[in-house]
Design a protein around this motif. Structure first.
Motif, PDB file in Angstrom:
ATOM      1  N   UNK A  46       0.866  -1.179   0.000  1.00  0.00           N
ATOM      2  CA  UNK A  46       0.000   0.000   0.000  1.00  0.00           C
ATOM      3  C   UNK A  46       0.901   1.227   0.000  1.00  0.00           C
ATOM      4  N   UNK A  47       0.264   2.376  -0.074  1.00  0.00           N
ATOM      5  CA  UNK A  47       1.013   3.630  -0.057  1.00  0.00           C
ATOM      6  C   UNK A  47       0.126   4.722   0.517  1.00  0.00           C
ATOM      7  N   UNK A  48       0.736   5.635   1.276  1.00  0.00           N
ATOM      8  CA  UNK A  48       0.066   6.839   1.731  1.00  0.00           C
ATOM      9  C   UNK A  48       1.121   7.942   1.744  1.00  0.00           C
ATOM     10  N   UNK A  49       0.862   9.030   1.038  1.00  0.00           N
ATOM     11  CA  UNK A  49       1.848  10.102   0.941  1.00  0.00           C
ATOM     12  C   UNK A  49       3.164   9.560   0.431  1.00  0.00           C
ATOM     13  N   UNK A  50       4.249   9.863   1.150  1.00  0.00           N
ATOM     14  CA  UNK A  50       5.581   9.405   0.758  1.00  0.00           C
ATOM     15  C   UNK A  50       5.951   8.059   1.373  1.00  0.00           C
ATOM     16  N   UNK A  51       5.028   7.422   2.067  1.00  0.00           N
ATOM     17  CA  UNK A  51       5.315   6.152   2.739  1.00  0.00           C
ATOM     18  C   UNK A  51       4.874   4.982   1.858  1.00  0.00           C
ATOM     19  N   UNK A  52       5.844   4.133   1.506  1.00  0.00           N
ATOM     20  CA  UNK A  52       5.576   2.904   0.769  1.00  0.00           C
ATOM     21  C   UNK A  52       5.476   1.775   1.802  1.00  0.00           C
ATOM     22  N   UNK A  53       4.374   1.054   1.776  1.00  0.00           N
ATOM     23  CA  UNK A  53       4.142  -0.053   2.700  1.00  0.00           C
ATOM     24  C   UNK A  53       4.316  -1.329   1.891  1.00  0.00           C
ATOM     25  N   UNK A  54       5.220  -2.180   2.323  1.00  0.00           N
ATOM     26  CA  UNK A  54       5.525  -3.384   1.565  1.00  0.00           C
ATOM     27  C   UNK A  54       5.483  -4.609   2.461  1.00  0.00           C
ATOM     28  N   UNK A  55       4.972  -5.704   1.901  1.00  0.00           N
ATOM     29  CA  UNK A  55       5.009  -7.036   2.506  1.00  0.00           C
ATOM     30  C   UNK A  55       4.329  -7.098   3.867  1.00  0.00           C
ATOM     31  N   UNK A  56       3.251  -6.334   4.031  1.00  0.00           N
ATOM     32  CA  UNK A  56       2.503  -6.366   5.288  1.00  0.00           C
ATOM     33  C   UNK A  56       1.776  -7.709   5.390  1.00  0.00           C
ATOM     34  N   UNK A  57       2.008  -8.429   6.478  1.00  0.00           N
ATOM     35  CA  UNK A  57       1.343  -9.718   6.668  1.00  0.00           C
ATOM     36  C   UNK A  57       1.321 -10.099   8.147  1.00  0.00           C
ATOM     37  N   UNK A  58       0.353 -10.920   8.480  1.00  0.00           N
ATOM     38  CA  UNK A  58       0.254 -11.512   9.807  1.00  0.00           C
ATOM     39  C   UNK A  58       1.093 -12.782   9.778  1.00  0.00           C
ATOM     40  N   UNK A  59       1.823 -13.051  10.852  1.00  0.00           N
ATOM     41  CA  UNK A  59       2.669 -14.239  10.926  1.00  0.00           C
ATOM     42  C   UNK A  59       1.855 -15.502  10.680  1.00  0.00           C
TER      43      UNK A  59
END
Length: 176
Positions: A46-59
């Motif tokens: 995902x992305x918000x503003x200048x923040x790139x969110x990568x590989x977000x997952x629950x263990x």
């Protein structure tokens, strides 16, 4: 002597192609050209503003699904591609009573996570990471849930986060 018109057009076309290739290779251009290297990691982006969110997952669940009441680790990589520092201030999901930022030892981190400009911050096992506290329903590998992350400057973003599908040990059985 001047080059014939056909030859001039070909040279112009070749020069234009070379310039376009150089621009693409340099990484210059709009935000759509920005990408992190291919790490082959699980999770959602995902992305918000200048923040790139990568590989977000629950263990991944170990030995069976996560059960109501469990505290469940979640991992994510955050890349601040901006020209000023930001901070992850909170996260939440309707599937848990709360989401805490914890250090490598599991102790709650009260002031969030600093995201320096142009740096990758990995919230991973053995490091600072997120924990879904007191999950409200069974979570099986492959299940999705809504997840919100709030940043001090970039704002908030909500996306679907997935529980990692378990990868079971494929070594030979000691009894077989």
């Amino acid at each position: 002597m001047a080059a014939p018109p056909v030859l001039r057009r070909r040279r112009t076309a070749l020069a234009g192609c070379a310039a376009a290739m150089a621009l693409a290779a340099s990484g210059c251009g709009g935000d759509d050209t920005f990408s992190l290297p291919d790490w082959h990691a699980p999770g959602q982006n995902a992305r918000v503003g200048d923040i790139m969110i990568r590989y977000a997952h629950v263990a991944e669940p170990q030995g069976g699904p996560w059960q109501p009441g469990d505290d469940v680790p979640a991992y994510v990589w955050l890349y601040n591609k901006g020209d000023k520092d930001d901070r992850l201030v909170s996260a939440s999901t309707p599937n848990a009573a709360s989401v805490d930022v914890v250090d490598a030892g599991g102790k709650k981190v009260a002031d969030g996570v600093s995201l320096p400009e142009n740096k990758l911050v990995e919230l991973e096992r053995g490091k600072t990471h997120l924990v879904l506290r007191d999950v409200r329903e069974t979570i099986r590998g492959g299940d999705f849930m809504k997840f919100t992350m709030k940043f001090e400057n970039a704002g908030s973003v909500t996306f679907d986060i997935q529980a990692q599908v378990p990868v079971y040990d494929k070594s030979p059985s000691p009894t077989g």
